[in-house]
Scaffold this motif. Structure first.
Motif, PDB file in Angstrom:
ATOM      1  N   ALA A  25      12.408 -72.922  74.017  1.00  0.00           N
ATOM      2  CA  ALA A  25      13.172 -71.708  74.443  1.00  0.00           C
ATOM      3  C   ALA A  25      14.774 -71.903  74.213  1.00  0.00           C
ATOM      4  CB  ALA A  25      12.159 -71.490  75.714  1.00  0.00           C
ATOM      5  N   LYS A  28      16.081 -70.766  70.012  1.00  0.00           N
ATOM      6  CA  LYS A  28      15.859 -70.035  69.761  1.00  0.00           C
ATOM      7  C   LYS A  28      16.724 -69.234  70.328  1.00  0.00           C
ATOM      8  CE  LYS A  28      11.318 -71.500  68.025  1.00  0.00           C
ATOM      9  NZ  LYS A  28      10.137 -71.414  68.222  1.00  0.00           N
ATOM     10  N   SER A  29      16.853 -68.502  71.546  1.00  0.00           N
ATOM     11  CA  SER A  29      17.099 -67.835  72.236  1.00  0.00           C
ATOM     12  C   SER A  29      18.830 -67.557  72.078  1.00  0.00           C
ATOM     13  CB  SER A  29      16.874 -67.353  73.703  1.00  0.00           C
ATOM     14  OG  SER A  29      17.693 -68.776  75.016  1.00  0.00           O
ATOM     15  N   ASP A  30      19.471 -68.769  72.626  1.00  0.00           N
ATOM     16  CA  ASP A  30      21.480 -68.913  72.234  1.00  0.00           C
ATOM     17  C   ASP A  30      21.378 -69.203  70.862  1.00  0.00           C
ATOM     18  OD1 ASP A  30      20.995 -71.671  71.725  1.00  0.00           O
ATOM     19  OD2 ASP A  30      21.355 -72.560  73.353  1.00  0.00           O
TER      20      ASP A  30
END
Length: 146
Positions: A25, A28-30
């Protein structure tokens, strides 16, 4: 199946998170997964599991196989030459096929096998993980000695 692998490096992001999938998570988000894809020329597809602490936190690295110089901001792990048992988890994500495969490896196969796990991380290689179609194909590599 068993495979012999020469020593190799993995470049990625290593974090300890309170749940399985927590490091994925983050990367993928940063933007880290996208940056690793640029660096390596292919998707970020490896998950290295270093283990769990007493509270169940997962020490995990998301990355790519990488043999070039270090890249600032990323962690590197060097695997020694080893023999690996390779298992396949393929099916519906929603059905928990990945977790079921891990439970079968440690609950059924390893206790009665002639192999002993080495003290280096296991690897999940994400060949496919498509939540839209609820399909996954993950190769699980466990380093062993006979």
């Amino acid at each position: 199946r068993t495979v012999e692998k020469a020593a190799f490096d993995v470049l990625g992001i290593r974090r300890t998170t309170p749940s399985g999938g927590g490091t994925w998570a983050i990367v993928k988000s940063d933007g880290s997964a996208a940056r690793l894809e640029e660096i390596g020329g292919h998707p970020c597809d490896l998950g290295l599991c270093f283990g769990f602490d007493a509270e169940g936190n997962n020490d995990y690295l998301c990355g790519i196989e990488y043999e070039r110089p270090d890249v600032p901001g990323f962690d590197r792990y060097r695997f020694p030459k080893a023999t690996w048992l390779v298992f396949t988890a393929k099916g519906a994500i929603s059905g928990g096929v990945l977790g079921q495969t891990w439970r079968r490896i440690y609950g059924e196969f390893m206790p009665q096998s002639p192999y002993q796990q080495l003290g280096i991380p296991t690897i999940e290689q994400y060949v496919q993980w498509d939540e839209a179609s609820d399909a996954c194909h993950v190769e699980i590599f466990i380093p062993v000695t006979r």
